[in-house]
Design an enzyme around this catalytic site. Structure first.
Site, PDB file in Angstrom:
ATOM      1  N   ASN A   9      15.437  22.161  -9.822  1.00 54.71           N
ATOM      2  CA  ASN A   9      14.935  21.020  -9.058  1.00 54.71           C
ATOM      3  C   ASN A   9      14.930  19.814  -9.990  1.00 54.71           C
ATOM      4  O   ASN A   9      14.057  19.685 -10.835  1.00 54.71           O
ATOM      5  CB  ASN A   9      13.522  21.318  -8.539  1.00 54.71           C
ATOM      6  CG  ASN A   9      12.926  20.137  -7.804  1.00 54.71           C
ATOM      7  OD1 ASN A   9      13.602  19.130  -7.559  1.00 54.71           O
ATOM      8  ND2 ASN A   9      11.652  20.257  -7.433  1.00 54.71           N
ATOM      9  N   LYS A  11      14.331  16.854  -9.245  1.00 52.77           N
ATOM     10  CA  LYS A  11      13.353  15.832  -8.824  1.00 52.77           C
ATOM     11  C   LYS A  11      14.016  14.450  -8.861  1.00 52.77           C
ATOM     12  O   LYS A  11      15.207  14.345  -8.554  1.00 52.77           O
ATOM     13  CB  LYS A  11      12.092  15.926  -9.684  1.00 52.77           C
ATOM     14  CG  LYS A  11      11.527  17.361  -9.702  1.00 52.77           C
ATOM     15  CD  LYS A  11      10.166  17.482 -10.313  1.00 52.77           C
ATOM     16  CE  LYS A  11       9.721  18.939 -10.274  1.00 52.77           C
ATOM     17  NZ  LYS A  11       8.354  19.128 -10.779  1.00 52.77           N
ATOM     18  N   HIS A  95       7.721  20.956  -1.131  1.00 54.85           N
ATOM     19  CA  HIS A  95       7.313  20.901  -2.546  1.00 54.85           C
ATOM     20  C   HIS A  95       5.964  20.194  -2.638  1.00 54.85           C
ATOM     21  O   HIS A  95       5.710  19.230  -1.916  1.00 54.85           O
ATOM     22  CB  HIS A  95       8.372  20.164  -3.371  1.00 54.85           C
ATOM     23  CG  HIS A  95       8.155  20.332  -4.838  1.00 54.85           C
ATOM     24  ND1 HIS A  95       7.172  19.644  -5.522  1.00 54.85           N
ATOM     25  CD2 HIS A  95       8.753  21.133  -5.747  1.00 54.85           C
ATOM     26  CE1 HIS A  95       7.190  20.023  -6.794  1.00 54.85           C
ATOM     27  NE2 HIS A  95       8.140  20.929  -6.955  1.00 54.85           N
ATOM     28  N   GLU A  97       4.848  18.105  -4.616  1.00 53.71           N
ATOM     29  CA  GLU A  97       4.938  16.666  -4.895  1.00 53.71           C
ATOM     30  C   GLU A  97       5.196  15.884  -3.615  1.00 53.71           C
ATOM     31  O   GLU A  97       4.810  14.709  -3.518  1.00 53.71           O
ATOM     32  CB  GLU A  97       6.020  16.403  -5.955  1.00 53.71           C
ATOM     33  CG  GLU A  97       5.553  16.878  -7.333  1.00 53.71           C
ATOM     34  CD  GLU A  97       6.675  17.214  -8.296  1.00 53.71           C
ATOM     35  OE1 GLU A  97       7.846  16.914  -8.002  1.00 53.71           O
ATOM     36  OE2 GLU A  97       6.363  17.800  -9.354  1.00 53.71           O
ATOM     37  N   GLU A 169       4.669  28.058  -6.382  1.00 60.31           N
ATOM     38  CA  GLU A 169       4.509  27.100  -7.483  1.00 60.31           C
ATOM     39  C   GLU A 169       3.061  26.636  -7.540  1.00 60.31           C
ATOM     40  O   GLU A 169       2.682  25.701  -6.827  1.00 60.31           O
ATOM     41  CB  GLU A 169       5.399  25.873  -7.255  1.00 60.31           C
ATOM     42  CG  GLU A 169       6.877  26.158  -7.197  1.00 60.31           C
ATOM     43  CD  GLU A 169       7.686  24.926  -7.601  1.00 60.31           C
ATOM     44  OE1 GLU A 169       8.498  25.056  -8.510  1.00 60.31           O
ATOM     45  OE2 GLU A 169       7.493  23.851  -7.032  1.00 60.31           O
ATOM     46  N   GLY A 175       4.875  21.169 -14.490  1.00 60.24           N
ATOM     47  CA  GLY A 175       4.995  20.086 -15.459  1.00 60.24           C
ATOM     48  C   GLY A 175       3.887  20.055 -16.501  1.00 60.24           C
ATOM     49  O   GLY A 175       3.747  19.084 -17.234  1.00 60.24           O
ATOM     50  N   SER A 216       6.511  25.266 -15.073  1.00 58.03           N
ATOM     51  CA  SER A 216       6.675  25.374 -16.524  1.00 58.03           C
ATOM     52  C   SER A 216       7.507  26.582 -16.953  1.00 58.03           C
ATOM     53  O   SER A 216       7.232  27.214 -17.975  1.00 58.03           O
ATOM     54  CB  SER A 216       5.299  25.373 -17.220  1.00 58.03           C
ATOM     55  OG  SER A 216       4.617  24.149 -16.958  1.00 58.03           O
TER      56      SER A 216
HETATM   57  P1  13P Z   1       8.421  22.245 -14.063  1.00 57.82           P
HETATM   58  O1  13P Z   1       9.419  23.339 -14.314  1.00 57.82           O
HETATM   59  O2  13P Z   1       8.804  20.944 -14.716  1.00 57.82           O
HETATM   60  O3  13P Z   1       7.024  22.665 -14.329  1.00 57.82           O
HETATM   61  O4  13P Z   1       8.496  21.906 -12.495  1.00 57.82           O
HETATM   62  C1  13P Z   1       8.381  22.957 -11.596  1.00 57.82           C
HETATM   63  C2  13P Z   1       8.730  22.451 -10.251  1.00 57.82           C
HETATM   64  O5  13P Z   1       8.008  21.679  -9.663  1.00 57.82           O
HETATM   65  C3  13P Z   1       9.996  22.911  -9.673  1.00 57.82           C
HETATM   66  O6  13P Z   1      10.075  22.607  -8.320  1.00 57.82           O
END
Ligand code: 13P
Length: 254
Positions: A9, A11, A95, A97, A169, A175, A216
């Site tokens: 991803n 992002k 997601h 976010e 997740e 993150g 992570s």
């Molecule tokens: P990270 O791997 O940066 O923690 O992000 C995970 C994520 O949100 C994948 O969709």
């Protein structure tokens, strides 16, 4: 045994064609020999057509990061299932976010409508679920995540199982550099996520759904997640943005 999926991803990163192509050109030969896991890259919309072109006939799949459920119309800024059909194979939905920042268009109901629209347009939904750290501290993970899964899968037929992917997740792990422990992720994925999928699609259906862990994930810890019986791959954010992502994929492939 389900073939594991490692989904990147990106992002809101690498959205300029030259950036995206530069990374994909490095990754492609570096992971060509890894056949035991499937790899999908989910870049920003702006580079999907360019990547679709260079990855044609390649084992690397493409995915979008969100979409609308409607076929078209007055939805400024949105992208429809029909626009993605043929351009990519997967689409990430719900997601955290987006759930946090996009109101009704990322509600449980919207995630469900969009997931059904994805299936109707030959796209494979990667439906994300996960609890906040406050919910985790309050002991609400099982109830909350189970409800997210049931809401997302309302109206699904068992035949969707082979095309459906879920990603657990935990928000606190995204993150943060603080991944869930493999045992904890395995337990929540097995008992909570797969348990709720089984209520919607039956036990046989649930056994055919790939459920990923995200939060992570790194080249160093991916092996311990892949070793868990309930975990069928990973959704990777930060660690997917560099050529070293190839090391993560190779480690996932054992
Ligand atoms: P990270 O791997 O940066 O923690 O992000 C995970 C994520 O949100 C994948 O969709």
């Amino acid at each position: 045994m389900l073939r594991p999926l490692i989904a990147a991803n990106w992002k809101m990163n690498l959205g300029r064609t030259e950036q995206a192509l530069a990374l994909v050109r490095r990754l492609r030969p570096a992971i060509a020999a890894v056949e035991s896991v499937e790899v999908a890259i989910c870049p920003p919309f702006t580079v999907l057509p360019a990547l679709a072109e260079v990855l044609r006939n390649s084992p690397i799949a493409l995915g979008a990061q969100t979409m609308h459920w409607a076929d078209g119309g007055a939805y400024t800024g949105d992208v429809s299932p029909g626009m993605l059909r043929g351009l990519c194979e997967y689409v990430i939905l719900g997601h955290s976010e987006r759930r946090a920042g996009h109101g009704a268009s990322a509600s449980d109901e919207a995630v469900n409508r969009t997931a059904l629209a994805a299936l109707a347009h030959d796209l494979k939904p990667i439906v994300c679920v996960g609890e906040s750290s406050a919910q985790r501290d309050a002991g609400e993970t099982h109830a909350f995540v189970g409800r997210q899964v049931s809401a997302a899968l309302a109206g699904f037929e068992t035949s969707a199982a082979d095309r459906l992917v879920l990603a657990y997740e935990p928000i606190w792990a995204i993150g943060s550099g603080q991944a869930a422990t493999p045992a904890e992720a395995n337990r929540t994925i097995g008992l909570t996520v797969r348990g709720a999928v089984a209520e919607c699609l039956g036990e046989d259906g649930a056994a055919r759904v790939r459920i990923l862990y995200g939060g992570s994930v790194s080249a160093e810890n991916i092996g311990s997640f892949m070793a868990m019986p309930e975990i069928d791959g990973a959704l990777v954010g930060g660690a997917s943005l560099k050529p070293e992502f190839a090391e993560l994929v190779r480690a996932a492939g054992g």
